[in-house]
Design a protein around this motif. Sequence first.
Motif, short mmCIF file in Angstrom:
data_model
loop_
_atom_site.label_atom_id
_atom_site.label_comp_id
_atom_site.label_asym_id
_atom_site.label_seq_id
_atom_site.Cartn_x
_atom_site.Cartn_y
_atom_site.Cartn_z
N LEU A 192 0.80 -1.22 0.00
CA LEU A 192 0.00 0.00 0.00
C LEU A 192 0.84 1.27 0.00
N THR A 193 2.08 1.18 0.48
CA THR A 193 2.88 2.40 0.63
C THR A 193 4.02 2.53 -0.37
N GLU A 194 4.39 1.46 -1.07
CA GLU A 194 5.55 1.50 -1.95
C GLU A 194 5.41 2.51 -3.08
N PHE A 195 4.22 2.63 -3.65
CA PHE A 195 4.06 3.46 -4.84
C PHE A 195 3.32 4.76 -4.58
N LEU A 196 2.93 4.99 -3.35
CA LEU A 196 2.38 6.28 -2.97
C LEU A 196 3.52 7.17 -2.49
N PRO A 197 3.40 8.49 -2.61
CA PRO A 197 4.50 9.38 -2.22
C PRO A 197 4.59 9.59 -0.71
N ILE A 198 4.63 8.47 0.04
CA ILE A 198 4.59 8.58 1.51
C ILE A 198 5.67 7.74 2.19
N SER A 199 6.57 7.11 1.44
CA SER A 199 7.70 6.35 1.97
C SER A 199 7.28 5.04 2.62
N SER A 200 7.54 3.95 1.93
CA SER A 200 7.24 2.63 2.49
C SER A 200 8.18 2.29 3.64
N SER A 202 -4.99 15.99 -7.06
CA SER A 202 -3.60 16.36 -6.79
C SER A 202 -3.03 15.46 -5.70
N PHE A 203 -1.76 15.68 -5.37
CA PHE A 203 -1.11 14.90 -4.32
C PHE A 203 -1.17 15.60 -2.96
N THR A 204 -1.96 16.66 -2.85
CA THR A 204 -2.04 17.42 -1.61
C THR A 204 -2.41 16.57 -0.39
N PRO A 205 -3.39 15.66 -0.48
CA PRO A 205 -3.69 14.84 0.70
C PRO A 205 -2.49 14.03 1.19
N PHE A 206 -1.67 13.57 0.27
CA PHE A 206 -0.48 12.82 0.67
C PHE A 206 0.52 13.73 1.38
N TRP A 236 -0.19 16.33 3.38
CA TRP A 236 -0.64 16.49 4.77
C TRP A 236 -0.43 15.20 5.55
N TYR A 237 -0.61 14.07 4.89
CA TYR A 237 -0.37 12.79 5.56
C TYR A 237 1.11 12.66 5.94
N ARG A 238 2.00 13.06 5.03
CA ARG A 238 3.43 12.99 5.33
C ARG A 238 3.78 13.85 6.54
N ILE A 239 3.23 15.04 6.58
CA ILE A 239 3.51 15.94 7.71
C ILE A 239 3.03 15.32 9.01
N ALA A 240 1.82 14.76 8.99
CA ALA A 240 1.28 14.13 10.20
C ALA A 240 2.12 12.92 10.60
N PHE A 241 2.55 12.14 9.60
CA PHE A 241 3.35 10.96 9.92
C PHE A 241 4.71 11.36 10.47
N GLY A 242 5.28 12.46 9.95
CA GLY A 242 6.53 12.95 10.50
C GLY A 242 6.41 13.31 11.97
N VAL A 243 5.29 13.88 12.33
CA VAL A 243 5.03 14.20 13.74
C VAL A 243 4.93 12.92 14.56
N ILE A 244 4.29 11.89 13.97
CA ILE A 244 4.18 10.60 14.66
C ILE A 244 5.57 10.00 14.91
N VAL A 245 6.44 10.12 13.92
CA VAL A 245 7.81 9.63 14.11
C VAL A 245 8.48 10.31 15.29
N LEU A 246 8.34 11.61 15.36
CA LEU A 246 8.95 12.36 16.46
C LEU A 246 8.37 11.95 17.81
N VAL A 247 7.05 11.84 17.87
CA VAL A 247 6.39 11.51 19.13
C VAL A 247 6.77 10.11 19.60
N THR A 248 6.74 9.13 18.67
CA THR A 248 7.07 7.75 19.06
C THR A 248 8.54 7.61 19.43
#
Length: 274
Positions: free
Chosen positions: A18-26, A246-250, A252-264
Amino acid sequence: MDVVLLVKAAVMGVVEGLTEFLPISSTGHLILAGALLGFDDEKAKVFDIAIQTGAILAVIIVYWQKIRSTLVALPNERAAQRFVLNVVVAFVPAVVLGLLLGKIIKSHLFVPSVVATTFILGGFIILWVEKRAPVAVRIQEADDMDWKDALKLGLVQCLALVPGTSRSGATIIGGMLLGLSRKAATDFSFYLAIPTLIGAGAYSLVKERAQLSMDDLPLFGVGLLFSFLSAWLCVRWLLRYISSHSFTPFAWYRIAFGVIVLVTWLTGWVKWQA
């Protein structure tokens, strides 16, 4: 083979597909999923790379008509020869830099601060690209590229050596900035993924073969199967999605996931070291 372990392999396969080909880093998602499942030992790291082959098989099937026609025409048609040359030219930079810098990147860049930064920075770059005045489209179809366009995209793909960047995100967004249409950039990103990910998987299996045994076949087989199925669905969906979105939703998802990385990381919930 432990049934629980096979279930974990299936989950990891779905995450990869699900993540390999989306612009969100598998890579970032596999680390998080592996940590949550307790599937993050040395063998699991080989597994994460190897199951990319399942995702690539999905791309081959989705694009089979194009791939088959290109192979048939390759001996005689200049257009087919140019297309294959473009894929090879784009593939080479990542191979060279990966072999030269792979150990350094793994030992120095795979840290929470880098992963989170690339996730968040990548999100803002996508937002900027989508909101700025569009670059004049020079190339409507991937077949229209020349070797210089391919080389530029190959160099852009090298950015994905930095954890959290996203190979597909770098090549698609980079392609759009270089004057490719959204469809051409996405298509070529998928074509380029075929040698890139198969090569990475094969190299990892050969390099780490001492850690593996025949008993691991069911584990890897389940991971490959679920990676293939989820990637097949994802690729087909993405090709429809880009025709009108567009890729805009991805972003915002990346930004949110980056925050998750920091928190975890800060809470010690996930071990983010390679």
